[in-house]
Design a protein around this motif. Structure first.
Motif, short mmCIF file in Angstrom:
data_model
loop_
_atom_site.label_atom_id
_atom_site.label_comp_id
_atom_site.label_asym_id
_atom_site.label_seq_id
_atom_site.Cartn_x
_atom_site.Cartn_y
_atom_site.Cartn_z
N VAL A 1 -10.79 -1.40 3.16
CA VAL A 1 -9.50 -1.73 2.56
C VAL A 1 -8.93 -0.51 1.84
O VAL A 1 -7.74 -0.19 1.97
N ALA B 1 -4.80 -4.22 2.67
CA ALA B 1 -5.53 -5.44 3.01
C ALA B 1 -4.83 -6.20 4.13
O ALA B 1 -5.49 -6.74 5.03
N TYR C 1 -11.78 -8.51 -0.64
CA TYR C 1 -10.41 -8.00 -0.52
C TYR C 1 -9.86 -7.64 -1.89
O TYR C 1 -9.22 -6.60 -2.07
#
Length: 213
Positions: A134, A173, A192
């Motif tokens: 991410v 993300a 996340y």
């Protein structure tokens, strides 16, 4: 040289700034950053084989709802922080509330799940790499945002950098979700969000160094 003469000299070659120049600068930064991030995900990780099918399913949009909402509100916060005197007001809530709602959803899923399945819901199969991926996907978005911010006038560089990183992490993300096979709320609520938080931390560090004027 007298002060008035110096001011006159500095102002001699000034020209009016085009209307909505800041908005165009942010739009260009986000578009370019997102395209580079998408190219990175496609080249480094590969897109999901079932992407053409999954994007039409509600479960996919439930997955990206949090980062999309954070990105929408976070963009307003960052844009306002880039202008001295602009008020952020309730947009702070919008930049954080989606995460709180995701956490509530994740806890509900865990409480309703069989105890033996909870570890899988939290860890999935990619927890070791998710945060790094991410952040890596967010980097080109963050670079674009910092380019946009350096052309404006943020007065709180560390805070502005942190919010730019938070926004970049949310966009990252969203883009990374085009590869990521994980769909469970507990996984998203931990990994996340950690990736987005790490991006915010990098943004705060970078803002302190590069957004001063």
């Amino acid at each position: 040289m007298k002060t008035d003469d110096l001011i006159g000299l500095l102002a001699a070659d000034t020209a009016p700034v085009p209307r909505h120049a800041g908005e165009r600068r942010f739009a260009l930064a986000l578009a370019a950053g997102a395209l580079v991030a998408l190219a990175w995900v496609a080249a480094a990780y590969g897109l999901r084989a079932d992407l053409s099918r999954i994007v039409f399913m509600p479960v996919f949009w439930e997955k990206v709802a949090m980062p999309l909402a954070v990105a929408a509100s976070g963009l307003v916060v960052v844009f306002r922080l880039a202008h001295p005197g602009a008020r952020v007001r309730g947009w702070w809530i919008g930049a954080g509330l989606p995460v709180l709602l995701l956490w509530i959803w994740a806890v509900t899923v865990l409480l309703q799940a069989d105890p033996a399945a909870r570890a899988d819901l939290l860890l999935g199969s990619t927890w070791r790499v998710c945060v790094f991926n991410v952040v890596a996907t967010a980097l080109p978005v963050g670079a674009g945002l910092f380019w946009a911010l350096r052309g404006l006038a943020p007065t709180r560089p560390m805070l502005t950098g942190a919010m730019a990183g938070w926004l970049a992490g949310a966009v990252g993300a969203c883009v990374y979700s085009l590869h990521c096979p994980e769909m469970d709320a507990p996984f998203l609520a931990v990994w996340y969000v950690l990736g987005m938080a790490a991006s915010a931390g990098l943004g705060a560090w970078a803002g302190r160094r590069w957004l001063r004027w």
